[in-house]
Enzyme design. Structure first.
Site, PDB file in Angstrom:
ATOM      1  N   ARG A   1     -30.117   1.975 -14.214  1.00  0.00           N
ATOM      2  CA  ARG A   1     -31.230   1.352 -15.007  1.00  0.00           C
ATOM      3  C   ARG A   1     -32.276   2.215 -15.340  1.00  0.00           C
ATOM      4  O   ARG A   1     -32.853   2.305 -16.575  1.00  0.00           O
ATOM      5  CB  ARG A   1     -31.572   0.098 -14.451  1.00  0.00           C
ATOM      6  CG  ARG A   1     -32.722  -0.696 -15.244  1.00  0.00           C
ATOM      7  CD  ARG A   1     -32.951  -2.064 -14.385  1.00  0.00           C
ATOM      8  NE  ARG A   1     -33.738  -2.655 -15.414  1.00  0.00           N
ATOM      9  CZ  ARG A   1     -35.287  -2.518 -15.330  1.00  0.00           C
ATOM     10  NH1 ARG A   1     -35.816  -1.458 -14.440  1.00  0.00           N
ATOM     11  NH2 ARG A   1     -35.991  -3.469 -15.893  1.00  0.00           N
TER      12      ARG A   1
ATOM     13  N   LYS B   1     -27.821 -13.868  -7.917  1.00  0.00           N
ATOM     14  CA  LYS B   1     -28.666 -12.846  -8.300  1.00  0.00           C
ATOM     15  C   LYS B   1     -28.033 -11.818  -7.058  1.00  0.00           C
ATOM     16  O   LYS B   1     -28.404 -12.018  -5.900  1.00  0.00           O
ATOM     17  CB  LYS B   1     -30.035 -13.155  -8.288  1.00  0.00           C
ATOM     18  CG  LYS B   1     -30.832 -11.767  -8.823  1.00  0.00           C
ATOM     19  CD  LYS B   1     -32.002 -12.248  -8.676  1.00  0.00           C
ATOM     20  CE  LYS B   1     -33.206 -11.137  -9.289  1.00  0.00           C
ATOM     21  NZ  LYS B   1     -32.911  -9.806  -8.599  1.00  0.00           N
TER      22      LYS B   1
ATOM     23  N   TYR C   1       2.284   1.987  -3.382  1.00  0.00           N
ATOM     24  CA  TYR C   1       1.347   2.393  -4.281  1.00  0.00           C
ATOM     25  C   TYR C   1       0.980   3.979  -4.081  1.00  0.00           C
ATOM     26  O   TYR C   1       1.060   4.672  -5.212  1.00  0.00           O
ATOM     27  CB  TYR C   1       0.143   1.693  -3.969  1.00  0.00           C
ATOM     28  CG  TYR C   1      -1.066   1.991  -4.936  1.00  0.00           C
ATOM     29  CD1 TYR C   1      -1.414   1.517  -6.122  1.00  0.00           C
ATOM     30  CD2 TYR C   1      -2.057   3.154  -4.644  1.00  0.00           C
ATOM     31  CE1 TYR C   1      -2.552   1.808  -6.874  1.00  0.00           C
ATOM     32  CE2 TYR C   1      -2.891   3.510  -5.465  1.00  0.00           C
ATOM     33  CZ  TYR C   1      -3.410   2.790  -6.685  1.00  0.00           C
ATOM     34  OH  TYR C   1      -4.062   3.332  -7.687  1.00  0.00           O
ATOM     35  N   ASP C   2       0.884   4.296  -2.813  1.00  0.00           N
ATOM     36  CA  ASP C   2       0.754   5.538  -2.582  1.00  0.00           C
ATOM     37  C   ASP C   2       1.659   6.517  -3.041  1.00  0.00           C
ATOM     38  O   ASP C   2       1.611   7.663  -3.495  1.00  0.00           O
ATOM     39  CB  ASP C   2       0.330   6.011  -0.818  1.00  0.00           C
ATOM     40  CG  ASP C   2      -0.966   4.977  -0.363  1.00  0.00           C
ATOM     41  OD1 ASP C   2      -1.554   4.797  -1.426  1.00  0.00           O
ATOM     42  OD2 ASP C   2      -0.818   4.985   0.861  1.00  0.00           O
TER      43      ASP C   2
ATOM     44  N   LYS D   1     -29.293 -19.039 -16.965  1.00  0.00           N
ATOM     45  CA  LYS D   1     -29.551 -18.467 -18.336  1.00  0.00           C
ATOM     46  C   LYS D   1     -29.303 -19.681 -19.116  1.00  0.00           C
ATOM     47  O   LYS D   1     -28.268 -20.432 -18.874  1.00  0.00           O
ATOM     48  CB  LYS D   1     -28.419 -17.320 -18.433  1.00  0.00           C
ATOM     49  CG  LYS D   1     -28.510 -16.201 -17.463  1.00  0.00           C
ATOM     50  CD  LYS D   1     -27.236 -15.214 -17.464  1.00  0.00           C
ATOM     51  CE  LYS D   1     -27.697 -14.234 -16.696  1.00  0.00           C
ATOM     52  NZ  LYS D   1     -26.694 -12.895 -16.375  1.00  0.00           N
TER      53      LYS D   1
ATOM     54  N   GLU E   1     -23.981  -5.505 -11.992  1.00  0.00           N
ATOM     55  CA  GLU E   1     -24.487  -4.965 -10.708  1.00  0.00           C
ATOM     56  C   GLU E   1     -23.621  -4.421  -9.818  1.00  0.00           C
ATOM     57  O   GLU E   1     -22.666  -4.802  -9.506  1.00  0.00           O
ATOM     58  CB  GLU E   1     -25.199  -6.476 -10.160  1.00  0.00           C
ATOM     59  CG  GLU E   1     -26.239  -6.194  -9.142  1.00  0.00           C
ATOM     60  CD  GLU E   1     -27.569  -6.158  -9.812  1.00  0.00           C
ATOM     61  OE1 GLU E   1     -27.558  -6.155 -11.057  1.00  0.00           O
ATOM     62  OE2 GLU E   1     -28.790  -5.775  -9.322  1.00  0.00           O
TER      63      GLU E   1
ATOM     64  N   SER F   1     -35.898  -6.567 -17.397  1.00  0.00           N
ATOM     65  CA  SER F   1     -35.756  -7.200 -16.024  1.00  0.00           C
ATOM     66  C   SER F   1     -35.904  -8.624 -16.339  1.00  0.00           C
ATOM     67  O   SER F   1     -35.659  -9.059 -17.598  1.00  0.00           O
ATOM     68  CB  SER F   1     -36.749  -6.708 -15.295  1.00  0.00           C
ATOM     69  OG  SER F   1     -38.080  -7.248 -15.483  1.00  0.00           O
TER      70      SER F   1
ATOM     71  N   ASP G   1       0.812  -1.089   0.026  1.00  0.00           N
ATOM     72  CA  ASP G   1      -0.088  -0.108  -0.063  1.00  0.00           C
ATOM     73  C   ASP G   1       0.751   1.205  -0.001  1.00  0.00           C
ATOM     74  O   ASP G   1       0.623   2.003  -0.734  1.00  0.00           O
ATOM     75  CB  ASP G   1      -0.884   0.110   1.092  1.00  0.00           C
ATOM     76  CG  ASP G   1      -2.081  -0.856   1.159  1.00  0.00           C
ATOM     77  OD1 ASP G   1      -1.936  -1.874   0.210  1.00  0.00           O
ATOM     78  OD2 ASP G   1      -2.948  -0.935   2.126  1.00  0.00           O
TER      79      ASP G   1
HETATM   80  S1  IVH Z   1     -28.924 -10.808 -15.998  1.00  0.00           S
HETATM   81  C1  IVH Z   1     -31.771  -9.533 -19.599  1.00  0.00           C
HETATM   82  N1  IVH Z   1     -27.558 -11.617 -14.066  1.00  0.00           N
HETATM   83  O1  IVH Z   1     -31.554  -8.536 -11.410  1.00  0.00           O
HETATM   84  C2  IVH Z   1     -31.669  -9.433 -18.354  1.00  0.00           C
HETATM   85  N2  IVH Z   1     -29.241  -9.886 -13.658  1.00  0.00           N
HETATM   86  O2  IVH Z   1     -34.610  -9.045 -11.266  1.00  0.00           O
HETATM   87  C3  IVH Z   1     -30.239  -9.250 -17.704  1.00  0.00           C
HETATM   88  N3  IVH Z   1     -29.372  -9.035 -11.344  1.00  0.00           N
HETATM   89  O3  IVH Z   1     -32.265  -5.861 -13.637  1.00  0.00           O
HETATM   90  C4  IVH Z   1     -30.132  -9.537 -16.346  1.00  0.00           C
HETATM   91  N4  IVH Z   1     -27.718 -10.294 -10.656  1.00  0.00           N
HETATM   92  O4  IVH Z   1     -30.374  -5.778 -12.008  1.00  0.00           O
HETATM   93  C5  IVH Z   1     -28.569 -10.784 -14.470  1.00  0.00           C
HETATM   94  N5  IVH Z   1     -26.318 -12.324 -12.561  1.00  0.00           N
HETATM   95  C6  IVH Z   1     -27.223 -11.502 -13.058  1.00  0.00           C
HETATM   96  C7  IVH Z   1     -27.725 -10.803 -12.085  1.00  0.00           C
HETATM   97  C8  IVH Z   1     -28.791  -9.862 -12.512  1.00  0.00           C
HETATM   98  C9  IVH Z   1     -28.410  -9.394 -10.310  1.00  0.00           C
HETATM   99  C10 IVH Z   1     -30.376  -8.185 -11.303  1.00  0.00           C
HETATM  100  C11 IVH Z   1     -30.391  -7.285 -12.654  1.00  0.00           C
HETATM  101  C12 IVH Z   1     -31.803  -7.224 -13.126  1.00  0.00           C
HETATM  102  C13 IVH Z   1     -32.451  -7.651 -12.142  1.00  0.00           C
HETATM  103  C14 IVH Z   1     -33.796  -8.443 -12.524  1.00  0.00           C
END
Ligand code: IVH
Length: 374
Positions: free
Chosen positions: A138, A117, A33-34, A299, A175, A79, A30
């Site tokens: 958003r 999430k 770095y500083d 996903k 996020e 969302s 540190d």
């Molecule tokens: S994908 C098209 N991945 O959850 C959708 N969202 O309830 C793209 N979020 O608006 C979102 N972790 O703000 C995605 N691993 C993650 C996430 C995530 C948190 C949030 C994001 C979204 C909301 C939906």
């Protein structure tokens, strides 16, 4: 030569910042770095024409603003549809399979990515020729607020992509969040000053991102996990696209290469049983994490599968948020008090023995109706 030394210091300090905040593997003391940072500030102040936008000194250079400009999203921020238990997850899975079969996709190799999430705030980062030029909230999905100066203070967000051949334009989404420890610390400070407390880390993060003074934001130590990339179509369609990738899993890899922090608990899974186990595992283990998560996001991995399933009005069909049940914990009610807001509204507040919920200590809750008070 000052210009050479400035470039050298800038590169070294940016690399050190990436190692410290993204890889969690510092290579500079540190104090060193500083010392190097001060040398860079000194050289830049003598040669202001040599200050570049990706210099580490530019993260907190800006003075307070009066408000935020609105920012129209090139591509809307959608969302996610929610599922609240494994039955609903199964329903989603069956629907997705039907969609794919209708589109004559082979579903016997349907890979999925499971991600946590993160309970924070979605932000969109625009990079032009590799340089961070804009960060926006958003908002309502089509229009957010330009919070670039605040986002630059987040050290795990690269000011320049770590790529030799960056796209002419790209948007990275993810996020922003406040780690639980920092959240507790901020609330403790607020309590001492007699200020209203933030209800949870997500509200604290939202409040911080909309702070008018970037110096306060820098002190709040926000963090960021990246999960989506948008490239210009013409770039993807050309054959000389250097890092062509065709799945969510590859995207996460690309994001890491480019210098972002990607949640290390993401998993590539080959069947529904694995997805169910992933959800169960994190439903238990989430309390050991240093940040809040309110579910998992599943996903479809293959972009061709994503294209075949497409979108509804508000959310992709190829993804689902599988939320954890709301947390409950028994405690002892100590007293009921009343909180008078700035506009004069009176809200009853229950004060109870502190309990641990979602990784943070809770000792007050607003009670909004007569039944709850009773
Ligand atoms: S994908 C098209 N991945 O959850 C959708 N969202 O309830 C793209 N979020 O608006 C979102 N972790 O703000 C995605 N691993 C993650 C996430 C995530 C948190 C949030 C994001 C979204 C909301 C939906």
């Amino acid at each position: 030569m000052a210009s050479e030394r400035i470039i050298e210091l800038r590169n070294l300090l940016n690399k050190a910042c990436h190692s410290y905040y993204v890889l969690d593997n510092p290579f500079l003391e540190d104090a060193i770095y500083d010392q190097l940072y001060l040398e860079l500030i000194e050289l830049e102040s003598q040669n202001p024409n040599l200050i570049s936008k990706d210099s580490p000194t530019q993260r907190i250079g800006e003075s307070p603003v009066n408000g935020f400009k609105s920012s129209i999203h090139r591509i809307p921020l959608l969302s996610l549809d929610n599922a609240f238990d494994l039955k609903e997850l199964n329903k989603w899975f069956i629907k997705v399979n039907k969609f794919l079969e209708a589109n004559e996709c082979h579903t016997n190799d349907l890979k999925m990515v499971g991600e946590l999430k993160i309970d924070g705030n979605a932000i969109a980062l625009s990079y032009i020729d590799g340089l961070l030029v804009k960060a926006a909230t958003r908002g309502d999905g089509s229009q957010g607020e330009d919070i670039t100066s605040n986002v630059k203070t987040i050290k795990s967000i690269p000011l320049r992509l770590n790529l030799d051949n960056p796209p002419p334009w790209t948007e990275i989404r993810g996020e922003a969040f406040i780690p639980n420890k920092i959240f507790d610390f901020i609330n403790q400070e607020k309590r001492m000053k007699g200020e209203d407390l933030f209800a949870n880390p997500r509200n604290a993060c939202a409040g911080t991102l909309r702070q008018l003074d970037p110096k306060i934001v820098a002190n709040r130590r926000l963090d960021f996990f990246a999960y989506t990339i948008h490239f210009p179509h013409e770039w993807i369609n050309t054959n000389n696209y250097p890092n062509k990738h065709s799945s969510q899993w590859d995207s996460l890899e690309w994001l890491k290469q480019a210098g972002f922090k990607v949640n290390p608990n993401s998993e590539l899974m080959t069947d529904l049983e694995k997805v169910q186990a992933f959800y169960k595992k994190w439903n238990k283990e989430r309390f050991q994490l240093p940040y809040a998560t309110d579910g998992v996001v599943i996903k479809l991995n293959d972009f061709n599968h994503q294209i075949s399933t497409g979108f509804t009005q508000k959310a992709p069909r190829w993804a689902i948020a599988l939320k954890y049940p709301a947390e409950e914990a028994p405690t002892k009610l100590l007293k009921l008090t009343y909180q008078v807001g700035r506009s004069g509204t009176v809200t009853p507040v229950a004060e109870f023995e502190p309990v641990l919920l979602a990784g943070t200590k809770v000792s007050r809750a607003t009670v909004h109706n007569a039944n709850r008070i009773a």
